[in-house]
Design a protein around this motif. Structure first.
Motif, PDB file in Angstrom:
ATOM      1  N   ASN A   3      -5.131   0.013   6.219  1.00  0.00           N
ATOM      2  CA  ASN A   3      -4.212  -1.086   5.922  1.00  0.00           C
ATOM      3  C   ASN A   3      -3.628  -0.951   4.521  1.00  0.00           C
ATOM      4  O   ASN A   3      -2.433  -1.182   4.307  1.00  0.00           O
ATOM      5  N   GLU A   4      -4.457  -0.583   3.551  1.00  0.00           N
ATOM      6  CA  GLU A   4      -3.956  -0.436   2.187  1.00  0.00           C
ATOM      7  C   GLU A   4      -2.938   0.697   2.097  1.00  0.00           C
ATOM      8  O   GLU A   4      -1.902   0.556   1.445  1.00  0.00           O
ATOM      9  N   ALA A   5      -3.217   1.793   2.773  1.00  0.00           N
ATOM     10  CA  ALA A   5      -2.287   2.915   2.760  1.00  0.00           C
ATOM     11  C   ALA A   5      -0.954   2.524   3.404  1.00  0.00           C
ATOM     12  O   ALA A   5       0.123   2.867   2.900  1.00  0.00           O
ATOM     13  N   ASP A   6      -1.017   1.789   4.519  1.00  0.00           N
ATOM     14  CA  ASP A   6       0.208   1.361   5.197  1.00  0.00           C
ATOM     15  C   ASP A   6       1.005   0.384   4.328  1.00  0.00           C
ATOM     16  O   ASP A   6       2.232   0.465   4.237  1.00  0.00           O
ATOM     17  N   ALA A   7       0.291  -0.565   3.703  1.00  0.00           N
ATOM     18  CA  ALA A   7       0.970  -1.545   2.849  1.00  0.00           C
ATOM     19  C   ALA A   7       1.604  -0.872   1.635  1.00  0.00           C
ATOM     20  O   ALA A   7       2.722  -1.206   1.230  1.00  0.00           O
ATOM     21  N   ARG A   8       0.905   0.091   1.064  1.00  0.00           N
ATOM     22  CA  ARG A   8       1.443   0.817  -0.089  1.00  0.00           C
ATOM     23  C   ARG A   8       2.715   1.583   0.305  1.00  0.00           C
ATOM     24  O   ARG A   8       3.699   1.610  -0.435  1.00  0.00           O
ATOM     25  N   ALA A   9       2.677   2.206   1.485  1.00  0.00           N
ATOM     26  CA  ALA A   9       3.845   2.945   1.953  1.00  0.00           C
ATOM     27  C   ALA A   9       5.024   2.013   2.217  1.00  0.00           C
ATOM     28  O   ALA A   9       6.174   2.363   1.944  1.00  0.00           O
ATOM     29  N   LEU A  10       4.733   0.818   2.740  1.00  0.00           N
ATOM     30  CA  LEU A  10       5.799  -0.137   3.047  1.00  0.00           C
ATOM     31  C   LEU A  10       6.477  -0.631   1.774  1.00  0.00           C
ATOM     32  O   LEU A  10       7.711  -0.622   1.663  1.00  0.00           O
TER      33      LEU A  10
END
Length: 353
Positions: free
Chosen positions: A179-186
């Motif tokens: 989730n953190e990786a996805d949020a950072r990418a977004l």
């Protein structure tokens, strides 16, 4: 969930069966909700809609295969509704298959559609409402400039509505590191070249589902020439290009297109607040405003004290757009595209101290 075998693809299960087994498809859950509302003394009916990005219901050619989804139409008389609620034709529309948010949030896939409210010989077609402000994206960036012209501060990205609901479900089904990786990418995708630290993610299932990602942000070389070494009589000058979210399709997609376009009615905003050094030059006049029946695009550039604010807001009011309305859509798309490509300039008047 649906098991559509034989007549089960067309006939809803009895409400007591849906309650007992704890699952059902759109028609099962809609009939169950109608049954529960009637038990509470609230008038409600099933309503058939076409949940598909292609094709529209043809009101002049009645046919059962025009529809593939069932929602609920609740008689609005006597209900405490607001102008923001999904009310049209005297009915409050509710999608019983949506498990997040309140009953007063209607997912965009069933907006701007012909709904057949099923009530025997008094059945009627009602055009479902459009509520663009319930589907929104907001990028906010607050920065201070360093002597080298870097931008340092806070940034956040907030998604509400269908995109927010998708992320709420996604966060619940994945590991925290994913989730953190996805949020950072977004968030990083909205701020190219930025370094993000102290990332925080907050999701809400209530009201209109939403996701908010925030972080400390550093943008190197964000305001070239905007540090303390400005060269306009001792006043700092420079230019920068604030990234923004796009609410309209790329203008080129409309060139030569002959089939309708299906979009999500929504409001998209980008707000940049930049604390400038002392004696900075004021921004050049770059306000823009385009309004037409399909929506609007506005850009406003202001400066108060040393705080420069650039705000862009795009609103799309229609889901289904026929080719004869493409000129209005292209007008909005071009206004947004040009504003996004143009630099915001700090300009000093000649001979200014």
């Amino acid at each position: 969930m649906a098991v559509e075998v034989g007549i089960g693809g067309y006939r809803p299960a009895a409400p007591e069966d849906t309650m007992t087994r704890r699952w059902g498809d759109c028609k099962d859950k809609s009939v169950l909700l109608v049954d529960l509302l009637e038990a509470a003394g609230v008038e409600a009916y099933p309503a058939l809609v076409r949940l598909a990005p292609r094709g529209r219901v043809d009101a002049d050619f009645p046919a059962p295969d025009e529809f593939n989804h069932v929602i609920v139409a609740v008689a609005a008389a006597g209900l405490e509704t607001t102008p923001d609620d999904p009310v049209a034709g005297g009915f409050l529309f509710i999608d019983a298959t949506e498990t997040l948010g309140s009953a007063f949030w209607l997912p965009p896939g069933v907006e701007d559609q012909e709904a057949l409210v099923v009530r025997g010989e008094h059945s009627l077609l009602v055009h479902t409402p459009v509520r663009p402000d319930r589907e929104s994206r907001l990028l906010e960036v607050t920065l201070a400039t360093t002597d080298r012209g870097d931008g340092v501060g806070q940034a956040s990205l907030e998604l509400t509505g269908e995109m927010g609901a998708a992320w709420v479900n996604r966060l619940a089904a994945r590991r925290p590191d994913e989730n953190e990786a996805d949020a950072r990418a977004l968030l990083g995708g909205a701020l190219p070249g930025a370094t993000l630290t102290a990332l925080a993610v907050k999701a809400s299932r209530e009201g209109v589902p939403s996701l908010r990602i925030s972080a400390r942000v550093q943008l190197p070389g964000f305001l070239p020439g905007g540090g303390s070494g400005g060269s306009s009589g001792g006043r700092a000058a420079g230019s920068f290009q604030p990234a923004s979210l796009h609410g309209m399709p790329a203008p080129g997609l409309l060139d030569g297109r002959t089939v309708p376009m299906v979009l999500t009615p929504e409001v998209t905003r980008s707000v940049w607040r930049l604390q400038l050094p002392e004696k900075s030059c004021p921004p050049a006049a770059q306000d823009a405003a385009v309004d037409n029946p399909l929506g609007s695009f506005h850009q406003k550039v202001t400066m108060e004290g040393g705080l420069l604010t650039v705000e862009r807001r795009a609103e799309l009011k229609s889901r289904w757009i026929e080719p004869d309305r493409f000129p209005a859509l292209k007008e909005l798309a071009l206004a947004e595209y040009r504003a996004g490509k143009r630099l915001v300039r700090l300009e000093c008047a000649k001979g200014s101290p």
